[in-house]
Design a protein around this motif. Structure first.
Motif, PDB file in Angstrom:
ATOM      1  N   ALA A  66     -50.109  42.430  37.330  1.00 50.14           N
ATOM      2  CA  ALA A  66     -50.054  41.565  38.800  1.00 50.14           C
ATOM      3  C   ALA A  66     -50.673  43.059  39.715  1.00 50.14           C
ATOM      4  O   ALA A  66     -50.816  43.918  39.329  1.00 50.14           O
ATOM      5  CB  ALA A  66     -48.869  41.704  39.519  1.00 50.14           C
ATOM      6  N   ILE A  68     -51.289  44.687  42.291  1.00 48.72           N
ATOM      7  CA  ILE A  68     -50.490  45.687  42.598  1.00 48.72           C
ATOM      8  C   ILE A  68     -50.421  45.481  44.430  1.00 48.72           C
ATOM      9  O   ILE A  68     -49.322  45.625  45.312  1.00 48.72           O
ATOM     10  CB  ILE A  68     -50.153  47.252  42.722  1.00 48.72           C
ATOM     11  N   GLY A 109     -48.480  42.177  33.638  1.00 53.76           N
ATOM     12  CA  GLY A 109     -48.217  40.959  33.949  1.00 53.76           C
ATOM     13  C   GLY A 109     -49.514  40.913  32.475  1.00 53.76           C
ATOM     14  O   GLY A 109     -50.190  39.588  32.312  1.00 53.76           O
ATOM     15  N   GLU A 112     -47.188  40.653  29.686  1.00 55.37           N
ATOM     16  CA  GLU A 112     -46.854  39.391  29.261  1.00 55.37           C
ATOM     17  C   GLU A 112     -47.783  37.896  29.826  1.00 55.37           C
ATOM     18  O   GLU A 112     -47.858  37.017  28.717  1.00 55.37           O
ATOM     19  CB  GLU A 112     -47.003  38.574  30.597  1.00 55.37           C
ATOM     20  N   GLU A 132     -43.924  48.840  34.069  1.00 54.29           N
ATOM     21  CA  GLU A 132     -43.245  48.006  36.100  1.00 54.29           C
ATOM     22  C   GLU A 132     -42.750  49.011  36.431  1.00 54.29           C
ATOM     23  O   GLU A 132     -42.294  49.548  37.326  1.00 54.29           O
ATOM     24  CB  GLU A 132     -43.031  46.609  35.992  1.00 54.29           C
ATOM     25  N   GLY A 140     -41.845  41.195  35.470  1.00 57.64           N
ATOM     26  CA  GLY A 140     -41.163  39.936  36.102  1.00 57.64           C
ATOM     27  C   GLY A 140     -41.755  38.484  35.954  1.00 57.64           C
ATOM     28  O   GLY A 140     -41.321  36.901  36.021  1.00 57.64           O
TER      29      GLY A 140
HETATM   30  N1  CAA Z   1     -53.168  45.971  40.509  1.00 59.45           N
HETATM   31  C1  CAA Z   1     -54.271  45.955  41.753  1.00 59.45           C
HETATM   32  N2  CAA Z   1     -55.807  47.063  41.646  1.00 59.45           N
HETATM   33  C2  CAA Z   1     -56.086  47.833  40.170  1.00 59.45           C
HETATM   34  C3  CAA Z   1     -54.757  47.485  39.334  1.00 59.45           C
HETATM   35  C4  CAA Z   1     -53.554  46.540  39.832  1.00 59.45           C
HETATM   36  N3  CAA Z   1     -52.222  46.523  38.463  1.00 59.45           N
HETATM   37  N4  CAA Z   1     -54.151  48.277  38.576  1.00 59.45           N
HETATM   38  C5  CAA Z   1     -56.344  49.052  38.915  1.00 59.45           C
HETATM   39  N5  CAA Z   1     -56.032  48.490  39.531  1.00 59.45           N
HETATM   40  C6  CAA Z   1     -57.844  48.490  40.496  1.00 59.45           C
HETATM   41  C7  CAA Z   1     -57.306  49.942  40.693  1.00 59.45           C
HETATM   42  O1  CAA Z   1     -56.586  50.243  42.756  1.00 59.45           O
HETATM   43  C8  CAA Z   1     -58.452  50.586  41.322  1.00 59.45           C
HETATM   44  O2  CAA Z   1     -59.224  50.164  42.464  1.00 59.45           O
HETATM   45  P1  CAA Z   1     -60.599  51.409  43.456  1.00 59.45           P
HETATM   46  O3  CAA Z   1     -60.696  51.621  42.348  1.00 59.45           O
HETATM   47  O4  CAA Z   1     -60.249  50.071  44.049  1.00 59.45           O
HETATM   48  O5  CAA Z   1     -59.064  52.369  43.832  1.00 59.45           O
HETATM   49  C9  CAA Z   1     -59.522  50.270  40.196  1.00 59.45           C
HETATM   50  O6  CAA Z   1     -58.519  49.216  39.755  1.00 59.45           O
HETATM   51  C10 CAA Z   1     -59.502  50.882  38.702  1.00 59.45           C
HETATM   52  O7  CAA Z   1     -58.414  51.617  38.532  1.00 59.45           O
HETATM   53  P2  CAA Z   1     -58.044  53.349  38.259  1.00 59.45           P
HETATM   54  O8  CAA Z   1     -59.279  53.434  39.209  1.00 59.45           O
HETATM   55  O9  CAA Z   1     -56.819  53.357  37.774  1.00 59.45           O
HETATM   56  O10 CAA Z   1     -58.933  53.468  36.805  1.00 59.45           O
HETATM   57  P3  CAA Z   1     -58.361  54.129  35.401  1.00 59.45           P
HETATM   58  O11 CAA Z   1     -58.888  53.538  34.042  1.00 59.45           O
HETATM   59  O12 CAA Z   1     -57.918  55.614  35.923  1.00 59.45           O
HETATM   60  O13 CAA Z   1     -56.594  54.221  35.452  1.00 59.45           O
HETATM   61  C11 CAA Z   1     -54.601  51.688  34.934  1.00 59.45           C
HETATM   62  C12 CAA Z   1     -56.262  52.288  34.651  1.00 59.45           C
HETATM   63  C13 CAA Z   1     -53.928  53.229  33.391  1.00 59.45           C
HETATM   64  C14 CAA Z   1     -54.878  50.233  34.063  1.00 59.45           C
HETATM   65  C15 CAA Z   1     -54.330  52.370  35.513  1.00 59.45           C
HETATM   66  O14 CAA Z   1     -55.760  51.430  36.622  1.00 59.45           O
HETATM   67  C16 CAA Z   1     -53.130  52.168  36.289  1.00 59.45           C
HETATM   68  O15 CAA Z   1     -51.900  52.128  36.105  1.00 59.45           O
HETATM   69  N6  CAA Z   1     -52.621  50.489  36.645  1.00 59.45           N
HETATM   70  C17 CAA Z   1     -51.755  49.330  37.054  1.00 59.45           C
HETATM   71  C18 CAA Z   1     -50.970  49.381  35.768  1.00 59.45           C
HETATM   72  C19 CAA Z   1     -49.276  48.269  36.573  1.00 59.45           C
HETATM   73  O16 CAA Z   1     -49.011  49.709  36.697  1.00 59.45           O
HETATM   74  N7  CAA Z   1     -49.421  47.115  35.761  1.00 59.45           N
HETATM   75  C20 CAA Z   1     -47.916  46.937  35.772  1.00 59.45           C
HETATM   76  C21 CAA Z   1     -48.630  45.877  37.650  1.00 59.45           C
HETATM   77  S1  CAA Z   1     -46.603  44.985  37.980  1.00 59.45           S
HETATM   78  C22 CAA Z   1     -46.862  43.748  37.200  1.00 59.45           C
HETATM   79  O17 CAA Z   1     -47.944  43.521  36.048  1.00 59.45           O
HETATM   80  C23 CAA Z   1     -45.187  43.038  37.625  1.00 59.45           C
HETATM   81  C24 CAA Z   1     -45.070  42.007  37.098  1.00 59.45           C
HETATM   82  O18 CAA Z   1     -44.984  41.948  36.203  1.00 59.45           O
HETATM   83  C25 CAA Z   1     -46.193  40.377  36.730  1.00 59.45           C
END
Ligand code: CAA
Length: 258
Positions: A66, A68, A109, A112, A132, A140
């Motif tokens: 999702a 973030i 997500g 999911e 998460e 979620g």
């Molecule tokens: N939401 C919003 N933006 C995201 C994102 C997310 N879930 N995942 C990555 N991005 C964005 C980053 O912010 C970054 O944007 P900027 O260039 O503007 O800074 C861009 O995508 C590239 O990401 P990274 O620089 O972080 O790339 P990386 O290769 O270093 O790492 C990754 C990749 C390990 C996937 C890391 O991006 C990460 O940990 N992302 C979040 C994963 C996460 O926590 N997902 C769960 C979300 S909550 C959810 O999903 C709730 C639910 O159950 C519905």
């Protein structure tokens, strides 16, 4: 110059391929992306020429979860009022099989969303996880329930409490993934499988899928009721008559979807 659509789709024969297209955010599932995805799936569900769907994010990433940034500062009421997660049920209601073609991250997500699909084809680079917990929340959109049913409570618990990712190979070993392909061919393999399903009698496909899905969410007794009902109902279809006659006459069946 206009921006490329956030979700793309193309139809090839009876198979529609949907591609999440927000590469700059690793296909993070923003409310806009989910609305576009739900609209396209509903449209394809209503298109009689399409019999099976493939959902992918392309070779680099499926979806990093999702968005973030779109929820970091939201209040509980704002999150509830958005009804974002309830909307996901509309994907579940699609009457056609959906094959997830996953390469790269399928996190939160994203994982999911993959588990909302019926079959998961992964590339060697696929990584699955429910991270998460690392950002102070929990899955979620079905993760605590569907991952648990897919891979068992002990493995699901470890993944959900640690946020650690599963490689494609580990995901295959625990039964989350149907098959693993090289990155060059994972999408073609998902499309080939979709075409194979699309060649089967569509009403029988729908009834079989309904029985399997329903059974996974209820008791064996209730699941058997649905299975039996659907089995009997299929004797009302022309495809059942054609399929059985073709077998007896030793020829290939010509299914019409009726
Ligand atoms: N939401 C919003 N933006 C995201 C994102 C997310 N879930 N995942 C990555 N991005 C964005 C980053 O912010 C970054 O944007 P900027 O260039 O503007 O800074 C861009 O995508 C590239 O990401 P990274 O620089 O972080 O790339 P990386 O290769 O270093 O790492 C990754 C990749 C390990 C996937 C890391 O991006 C990460 O940990 N992302 C979040 C994963 C996460 O926590 N997902 C769960 C979300 S909550 C959810 O999903 C709730 C639910 O159950 C519905």
């Amino acid at each position: 110059m206009t921006d490329a659509p956030i979700v793309l789709h193309e139809i090839n024969g009876a198979v529609a391929t949907i591609t999440l297209n927000r590469p700059q955010a690793l296909n993070a599932l923003s409310p806009e992306l989910m609305d576009a995805l739900i609209t396209i799936i509903a449209e394809l569900d209503g298109n009689d020429a399409v019999r099976c769907l493939v959902l992918t994010g392309g070779p680099r990433v499926f979806a990093a979860g999702a968005d973030i940034k779109a929820m970091a500062e939201a209040s509980p009421t704002a999150i509830i009022e958005r009804r974002s997660i309830e909307k996901w049920e509309q994907i579940r209601r699609c009457r056609k099989p959906i094959i997830a073609a996953i390469s790269g991250y399928a996190l939160g997500g994203g994982c999911e969303l993959a588990m909302l699909c019926d079959i998961i084809v992964a590339s060697e680079t696929a990584q699955f996880g429910q991270p998460e917990i690392n950002i102070g929340v929990i899955p979620g959109a079905g993760g605590t329930q569907r991952l648990t049913r897919a891979i068992g409570p002990y493995r699901a618990m470890e993944l959900i409490l640690t946020g650690v990712m599963l490689s494609a190979r580990d995901a295959y070993a625990v039964g989350l993934v149907n098959r693993i392909c090289p990155v060059e061919s994972f999408l073609a393999e998902a499309q080939r499988l979709a075409a194979e399903i699309a060649a089967r009698p569509p009403i029988a496909v729908r009834m079989a899928r309904e029985a399997v899905r329903y059974g996974a969410e209820t008791t064996v007794r209730d699941g058997l009721e649905i299975e039996r009902r659907n089995f009997y109902l299929l004797f009302d279809t022309e495809d059942q008559k054609e399929g059985m006659r073709a077998f007896i006459e030793k020829r290939k069946a010509d299914f019409k979807g009726k």
